[in-house]
Design an enzyme around this catalytic site. Structure first.
Site, PDB file in Angstrom:
ATOM      1  N   GLU A  24      46.771  59.927  47.723  1.00 27.09           N
ATOM      2  CA  GLU A  24      47.064  58.432  47.164  1.00 27.09           C
ATOM      3  C   GLU A  24      47.976  58.704  45.851  1.00 27.09           C
ATOM      4  O   GLU A  24      47.523  59.429  44.879  1.00 27.09           O
ATOM      5  CB  GLU A  24      45.690  57.624  47.248  1.00 27.09           C
ATOM      6  CG  GLU A  24      46.221  56.470  46.607  1.00 27.09           C
ATOM      7  CD  GLU A  24      44.847  55.494  46.127  1.00 27.09           C
ATOM      8  OE1 GLU A  24      44.019  56.213  45.451  1.00 27.09           O
ATOM      9  OE2 GLU A  24      44.881  54.322  46.355  1.00 27.09           O
TER      10      GLU A  24
ATOM     11  N   CYS B 194      46.028  48.311  45.824  1.00 34.96           N
ATOM     12  CA  CYS B 194      45.023  49.248  46.920  1.00 34.96           C
ATOM     13  C   CYS B 194      45.583  49.072  48.264  1.00 34.96           C
ATOM     14  O   CYS B 194      45.722  50.059  48.950  1.00 34.96           O
ATOM     15  CB  CYS B 194      43.733  48.907  46.822  1.00 34.96           C
ATOM     16  SG  CYS B 194      43.228  47.136  47.031  1.00 34.96           S
TER      17      CYS B 194
ATOM     18  N   GLU C   3      34.794  49.333  47.113  1.00 38.19           N
ATOM     19  CA  GLU C   3      36.236  49.102  47.575  1.00 38.19           C
ATOM     20  C   GLU C   3      37.180  50.174  47.033  1.00 38.19           C
ATOM     21  O   GLU C   3      37.465  50.005  45.833  1.00 38.19           O
ATOM     22  CB  GLU C   3      36.475  47.492  47.183  1.00 38.19           C
ATOM     23  CG  GLU C   3      35.983  46.375  47.802  1.00 38.19           C
ATOM     24  CD  GLU C   3      36.267  46.435  49.156  1.00 38.19           C
ATOM     25  OE1 GLU C   3      37.445  47.224  49.663  1.00 38.19           O
ATOM     26  OE2 GLU C   3      35.616  45.592  49.734  1.00 38.19           O
TER      27      GLU C   3
ATOM     28  N   LYS D 103      32.128  44.928  33.938  1.00 40.41           N
ATOM     29  CA  LYS D 103      32.753  46.073  33.116  1.00 40.41           C
ATOM     30  C   LYS D 103      34.112  46.208  33.578  1.00 40.41           C
ATOM     31  O   LYS D 103      34.612  46.876  34.565  1.00 40.41           O
ATOM     32  CB  LYS D 103      32.145  47.401  33.344  1.00 40.41           C
ATOM     33  CG  LYS D 103      32.337  48.267  31.995  1.00 40.41           C
ATOM     34  CD  LYS D 103      32.564  49.754  32.331  1.00 40.41           C
ATOM     35  CE  LYS D 103      33.722  50.290  33.100  1.00 40.41           C
ATOM     36  NZ  LYS D 103      35.038  50.362  32.404  1.00 40.41           N
TER      37      LYS D 103
HETATM   38  P1  NDP Z   1      38.748  54.589  38.716  1.00 43.66           P
HETATM   39  O1  NDP Z   1      37.841  54.836  39.791  1.00 43.66           O
HETATM   40  O2  NDP Z   1      39.026  55.742  37.751  1.00 43.66           O
HETATM   41  O3  NDP Z   1      37.997  53.439  37.606  1.00 43.66           O
HETATM   42  C1  NDP Z   1      37.491  52.323  38.381  1.00 43.66           C
HETATM   43  C2  NDP Z   1      36.548  51.612  37.465  1.00 43.66           C
HETATM   44  O4  NDP Z   1      35.331  52.478  37.358  1.00 43.66           O
HETATM   45  C3  NDP Z   1      36.925  51.733  35.953  1.00 43.66           C
HETATM   46  O5  NDP Z   1      36.463  50.449  35.191  1.00 43.66           O
HETATM   47  C4  NDP Z   1      36.271  53.009  35.123  1.00 43.66           C
HETATM   48  O6  NDP Z   1      36.072  52.842  33.831  1.00 43.66           O
HETATM   49  C5  NDP Z   1      35.024  52.995  36.116  1.00 43.66           C
HETATM   50  N1  NDP Z   1      34.231  54.235  36.070  1.00 43.66           N
HETATM   51  C6  NDP Z   1      34.779  55.451  35.740  1.00 43.66           C
HETATM   52  N2  NDP Z   1      33.784  56.420  35.976  1.00 43.66           N
HETATM   53  C7  NDP Z   1      32.742  55.805  36.295  1.00 43.66           C
HETATM   54  C8  NDP Z   1      31.355  56.307  36.657  1.00 43.66           C
HETATM   55  N3  NDP Z   1      30.979  57.319  36.805  1.00 43.66           N
HETATM   56  N4  NDP Z   1      30.334  55.321  37.077  1.00 43.66           N
HETATM   57  C9  NDP Z   1      30.726  53.969  36.789  1.00 43.66           C
HETATM   58  N5  NDP Z   1      32.166  53.405  36.567  1.00 43.66           N
HETATM   59  C10 NDP Z   1      32.871  54.426  36.333  1.00 43.66           C
HETATM   60  O7  NDP Z   1      40.044  53.950  39.352  1.00 43.66           O
HETATM   61  P2  NDP Z   1      41.337  53.107  38.497  1.00 43.66           P
HETATM   62  O8  NDP Z   1      40.864  52.354  37.393  1.00 43.66           O
HETATM   63  O9  NDP Z   1      42.166  54.412  38.066  1.00 43.66           O
HETATM   64  O10 NDP Z   1      41.890  52.342  39.738  1.00 43.66           O
HETATM   65  C11 NDP Z   1      42.753  52.871  40.659  1.00 43.66           C
HETATM   66  C12 NDP Z   1      42.181  53.141  41.896  1.00 43.66           C
HETATM   67  O11 NDP Z   1      41.192  52.202  42.447  1.00 43.66           O
HETATM   68  C13 NDP Z   1      43.089  53.572  43.161  1.00 43.66           C
HETATM   69  O12 NDP Z   1      42.408  54.458  43.358  1.00 43.66           O
HETATM   70  C14 NDP Z   1      42.858  52.296  43.985  1.00 43.66           C
HETATM   71  O13 NDP Z   1      43.129  52.714  45.467  1.00 43.66           O
HETATM   72  C15 NDP Z   1      41.710  51.762  43.540  1.00 43.66           C
HETATM   73  N6  NDP Z   1      41.642  50.328  44.069  1.00 43.66           N
HETATM   74  C16 NDP Z   1      40.912  50.003  45.183  1.00 43.66           C
HETATM   75  C17 NDP Z   1      41.061  48.627  45.513  1.00 43.66           C
HETATM   76  C18 NDP Z   1      40.258  48.119  46.934  1.00 43.66           C
HETATM   77  O14 NDP Z   1      39.937  46.968  46.920  1.00 43.66           O
HETATM   78  N7  NDP Z   1      39.986  48.737  47.631  1.00 43.66           N
HETATM   79  C19 NDP Z   1      41.673  47.441  44.596  1.00 43.66           C
HETATM   80  C20 NDP Z   1      42.122  48.155  43.613  1.00 43.66           C
HETATM   81  C21 NDP Z   1      42.179  49.553  43.324  1.00 43.66           C
HETATM   82  P3  NDP Z   1      37.375  53.119  32.929  1.00 43.66           P
HETATM   83  O15 NDP Z   1      38.374  52.955  33.509  1.00 43.66           O
HETATM   84  O16 NDP Z   1      36.949  52.370  31.722  1.00 43.66           O
HETATM   85  O17 NDP Z   1      37.062  54.762  32.656  1.00 43.66           O
END
Ligand code: NDP
Length: 495
Positions: free
Chosen positions: A399, A302, A268, A193
């Site tokens: 962050e 990240c 992650e 997804k």
């Molecule tokens: P989000 O947590 O907002 O979203 C991540 C994914 O989860 C998206 O596909 C989102 O869908 C989906 N999602 C949202 N709500 C739910 C739920 N309740 N249940 C299941 N899935 C859900 O993060 P961002 O996309 O804004 O990414 C940025 C964040 O990711 C930053 O905090 C960053 O630090 C972290 N990150 C961490 C990494 C690591 O390896 N540790 C690497 C890269 C980023 P949708 O967007 O379609 O709403």
């Protein structure tokens, strides 16, 4: 300015009708709901993708369950061949995938080629190489023997079943490859997804994957928002979720997974990654390192650094050198091969960064560089350097996931360690020094999943990666992923 022209293939792809990829074929949405994909360089819609509901989630899990039964029986050698064929296919379509990625995420075209696509290929080949090396162990039990019987024991690594890979918007292809490659090489099927902001590279990848030899249903892609992620992981047919994203969403994903039949979970999550500069630091190397660590992909990585702790004796000198470098930055269209700094990835993130700029102004933080959004179409912000008043400043504790570097001087090693471990995060950290003894002394004191010395942000598939504290659970890469994507079955035999 010399923007590259989108290829005909990319233009056709963007204009075509997009469906989910379920059971090895295009799968139209049951309803008519769609999600607009917007180009962050100009705010214009470039494609519409279907917004899946529970019907599509059901179809994807059913297909993935069938795909799992076929895929788990494919020999390890054949799995390796198939994953390598997929890597070759991605490599052959490098420019197409890079142009799609830049159009949907605003990542510079050079970065889309060299990081997003090339790294995706590198990681996929690395994981493929594990296919024939995932083994259990033999043991020698000491159970007492009454009648000359003997015992043997061994362990097997078995796939979990259906893995849900939930992907953020910052690296839409590379992070998806981490998930799907870990799942497939260990014999699981997978449903990806993507983020609703950046679903197009995965839909293109699904097209490329149709005839590489994967059984139908082994790899599925469904597009939709956060609710879709939740529906997939609550589904009784899901066995594991591998999630990359923010800490608040990660907490929710973890708790949903536990409630729905103890679904296995890898998280992650975000970080507030610090860089610590020791008194002997080479400030030229340090300034280059800060550019790489804090401003690559506008800080939307990240592992990027956000907090910078510099020994007071070198603080002003380093600030001066950093400002000189940032003044040379070229901000512009991500499709221009000479651009250093493109837009941030979406309107919501642009607004969030604007609110951090406002917060710093309200708080009276010194602005060394930048500190504004740009008044032009698209989601542009300036690379920004602030000086914090204390480690408790909002900017030093939250962050931003953007090109905002927060600096604070420190006086001694104890203070540096306290600053570096401040807050709930623990993804990555780096130390900058020519004094390897000092670095070795500090490494065990730092609470982070990864500690770099004289480097930052760069990941390698051989080196495990993941967070401590609130930055996550589990590890990707190395051989650490095998634990997270398999169950360990113990077998005991009396003979
Ligand atoms: P989000 O947590 O907002 O979203 C991540 C994914 O989860 C998206 O596909 C989102 O869908 C989906 N999602 C949202 N709500 C739910 C739920 N309740 N249940 C299941 N899935 C859900 O993060 P961002 O996309 O804004 O990414 C940025 C964040 O990711 C930053 O905090 C960053 O630090 C972290 N990150 C961490 C990494 C690591 O390896 N540790 C690497 C890269 C980023 P949708 O967007 O379609 O709403």
């Amino acid at each position: 300015m010399s923007e590259i022209e989108l290829s005909t293939e990319v233009r056709n792809f963007l204009n075509q009708r997009h469906d989910h990829f379920i059971g090895g074929a295009q799968h139209p949405n049951n309803g008519s709901a769609t999600i607009a994909v917007v180009n962050p360089a100009n705010g214009k819609t470039i494609a519409e993708v279907p917004n899946a509901g529970s019907t599509e989630a059901d179809a994807a899990v059913t297909a993935a369950r069938e795909g799992f039964q076929a895929w788990r029986r494919v020999s390890p050698a054949q799995r390796e061949i198939i994953l390598r064929a997929l890597a070759d296919r991605i490599e052959a379509n490098r420019e197409t995938l890079a142009q799609i990625e830049t159009s949907q995420s605003g990542k510079t075209i050079q970065m889309a080629r060299a990081f997003e696509v090339d790294q995706a290929v590198l990681f996929l080949r690395y994981y493929a190489g594990w296919a024939q090396r995932i083994n259990g162990q033999t043991m020698q039990p000491s159970i007492p023997s009454m009648n000359q019987e003997q015992y043997a024991a061994f362990t097997r690594r078995e796939p979990l079943g259906v893995v849900i890979g939930i992907i953020p918007w910052n690296f839409s292809l590379m992070i998806a490859i981490w998930k799907l490659a870990s799942a497939l090489v260990t014999g699981n099927s997978v449903i990806i997804k993507p983020s609703e902001y950046t679903p197009l590279t995965m839909l293109k990848l699904a097209e490329l994957a149709t005839d590489v030899g994967l059984p139908d249903g082994a790899l599925n892609v469904v597009t939709g928002g956060g609710e879709l992620g939740q529906t997939l992981l609550e589904h009784e047919g899901s066995d594991k979720v591998s999630f990359t994203g923010s800490i608040p969403t990660g907490r929710q994903v973890g708790s949903t997974a536990m409630k729905s039949d103890l679904t296995r979970v890898t998280l992650e999550l975000g970080g507030k990654n610090p860089m610590g500069f020791l008194p002997d630091v080479d400030t030229d190397k340090a300034a280059d390192g800060i550019i790489e660590a804090g401003f690559l992909h506008s800080g939307q990585i990240c592992a990027a650094a956000e907090n910078f702790f510099v020994h007071r004796s070198r603080f002003d000198e380093l600030m001066e050198k950093l400002s000189q470098r940032l003044n040379q930055f070229k901000i512009g269209s991500p499709m221009d091969e000479t651009t250093d700094f493109g837009p941030v990835s979406n309107a919501e993130h642009h607004e969030k960064l604007a609110s951090f700029f406002q917060q710093a102004t309200d708080h009276g933080n010194t602005i060394v560089h930048g500190g504004h959004t740009l008044d032009q179409p698209g989601y542009y912000v300036e690379p920004t350097v602030f000086i914090a008043k204390s480690i408790d400043d909002p900017l030093a504790t939250h962050e931003t996931f953007g090109p905002i570097a927060t600096f604070l001087p420190y006086d001694d090693e104890d203070e540096l360690i306290a600053y570096m471990n401040h807050g709930p995060y623990g993804l990555a950290a780096s130390l900058w020094t020519e004094n390897i003894s000092a670095a070795m002394r500090l490494i065990p004191e730092i609470q982070a999943g990864t500690v770099w010395v004289n480097m930052h942000t760069i990941l390698d598939p051989t080196v495990p990666f993941g967070g401590v504290k609130s930055s996550g659970i589990g590890r990707e890469f190395g051989d650490a992923f095998i634990d997270d994507f398999t169950e360990l079955k113990s077998v005991m035999i009396r003979y």
